[in-house]
Design an enzyme around this catalytic site. Structure first.
Site: not given
Ligand code: GLU
Length: 467
Positions: A147, A187
């Protein structure tokens, strides 16, 4: 007879002692995390929630203790923190902080979104990265957990400012990512526009058109159909499956959704398509109530096209009202609550209000939207709870489908991607259900999701040695 009683008593004592020492071991790991990551409250919360639910697994598999899987799991493989300088429209220099936490690559390249929001700090990125490990594992697809993000506030910035910020952010990030290394996505605060600017800069700096380096891309340069809808749709597929398991369905149910971003909008669209009625949505300033059922196209126009606040809705729709304040939305009477805004949206106080109003089910669209106290209270009061790691995994699962299409250099139709997404969500529900049953917590999908997600990662870590 006496011998029998003695045997029973001694095996009970042995069992209780083992469980006590297991709890002590797990608490020890949690305490160590708190010491090493001082002040990272959200990260502590996420670790505590997962680790405590793993005690029955450790009881059955002492090899995970011997191999120190928990201690290794809570320590990110790599943490990157960097300066992001950029020039605003007045010609002034601004400085933000960027993060990328590459948490666990046991089952695939690091995968997870980027969050641009003033609240972003090391704790937020760590908690999100930690959750992502289990979520990604649950999808059944080969993606590890990561992340990132920045404390940059996109609110009120011009397009050019957003572009310059994204370019500066990627100038640093590009050296740490790649289609087989680490694949960021969106996100909060990062959508199609930001991904476009980030991708353009990556391509220019690396002189490589590696479409698989980012997901959530535009359809004309490697994006996947249904990625925009995926998190919200996936949430509803999961909730629908959970309701059916307990002899309920979505028809004519009153739904309250916090948030009005990507997850909230497409959850509202799908849940209404399946016969429910969404009566309220919100943003960080307040919430709108529309007893007739929210007009999702109007929300899309206000939020996605005009990038305005949700209070605009009440100005344009007859019979709709706007109320100031973020959490008041949980005092509304509803059958199903879908927190799709951000972390810790529902604390014990809101959980009590929901239970008082006879809520049937809660589907977590945001990451960690319920505090640990709220989760326990809701479960004790027999509310069906679809935990974020499982219920909002549809977004990242479809990101993995985008990566697959990029590798093949072809694209699937909307129907094909949506069908795969639905199948993945049903599989996640079943895996969570089975794991909960196997480890003595039938019907507790919070524990089930943690265990099912953990087992795959733990086994992969065991196979790969101490690295
Ligand atoms: N931000 C999204 C999550 O919390 C998607 C992450 C992604 O597609 O890599 O899962």
């Amino acid at each position: 007879m006496i011998a029998n009683i003695k045997e029973t008593v001694s095996s009970f004592v042995e069992d209780t002692t083992r469980k006590l020492s297991l709890a002590q071991y797990v608490n020890g790991v949690i305490e160590e995390v708190k010491k090493r990551n001082k002040g990272d409250e959200e990260f502590h919360q996420a670790v505590e929630e997962v680790l405590k639910s793993l005690e029955p697994v450790l009881d059955k598999h002492p090899e995970y203790i011997e191999e120190r899987i928990l201690e290794r799991l809570v320590e990110p493989e790599r943490q990157i923190m960097f300066r992001v300088p950029w020039v605003d429209d007045n010609g002034d220099i601004q400085v933000n902080r960027g993060y990328r936490i590459q948490f666990n690559s046991a089952i695939g390249p690091y995968k997870g979104g980027l969050r641009f929001h003033p609240s972003v700090n090391a704790s937020i990125v760590k908690f999100l990265g930690f959750e992502q490990i289990f979520k990604n594992s649950l999808t059944g697809l080969p993606i590890g957990g990561g992340k990132g993000g920045s404390d940059f506030d996109p609110k009120g910035k011009s397009d050019r400012e957003i572009m310059r910020f994204c370019q500066s952010f990627m100038a640093e990030l590009q050296q740490h990512i790649g289609p087989d290394v680490d694949v960021p996505a969106g996100d909060i605060g990062v959508g199609g526009r930001e991904i476009g600017y980030l991708f353009g800069q990556y391509k220019k700096l690396r002189n490589a058109n590696e479409s698989g380096v980012l997901t959530g891309k535009g359809l004309n340069y490697g994006g996947s159909l249904a990625r925009v809808e995926a998190t919200g749709y996936g949430l509803i597929y999961f909730v629908d499956e959970m309701l059916k398991e307990h002899n309920h369905d979505l028809r004519c149910k009153k739904v309250v959704i916090s948030g009005s971003g990507n997850v909230a909008i497409y959850a509202a669209e799908k849940v209404q398509e399946l016969g429910a009625c969404v009566i309220a949505m919100s943003d960080s300033n307040g919430y709108i109530v529309d007893e007739e059922g929210i007009d999702v196209e109007l929300v899309k126009q206000i939020k996605e096209v005009e990038r305005k606040r949700i209070k605009e809705y009440a100005k344009r729709k007859a019979g709709a009202y706007y109320f100031e304040g973020q959490k008041g939305i949980w005092s509304l009477k509803c059958d199903i609550a879908l927190p799709c805004a951000t972390q810790n949206d529902i604390s014990l106080e809101e959980a009590k209000l929901l239970v008082e109003n006879n809520v049937i089910a809660i589907g977590e669209g945001a990451n960690m939207p319920c505090t640990n106290e709220a989760v326990n209270y809701l479960l004790e009061n027999n509310v069906l709870l679809a935990p974020a790691k499982a219920a909002n995994a549809g977004g990242v699962a479809t990101s993995a489908l985008e990566m697959a299409q990029n590798s093949m250099r072809l694209s699937w139709t909307f129907e094909e991607v949506d069908a795969k997404l639905k199948e993945i969500m049903i599989n996640i529900f079943n895996a969570s259900k089975e794991a909960a049953k196997e480890y003595g917590s039938e019907g507790n999908y919070v524990v089930g999701a943690n265990i099912a997600g953990f087992l795959k990662v733990a086994d992969a870590m065991m196979s790969q040695g101490i690295i």
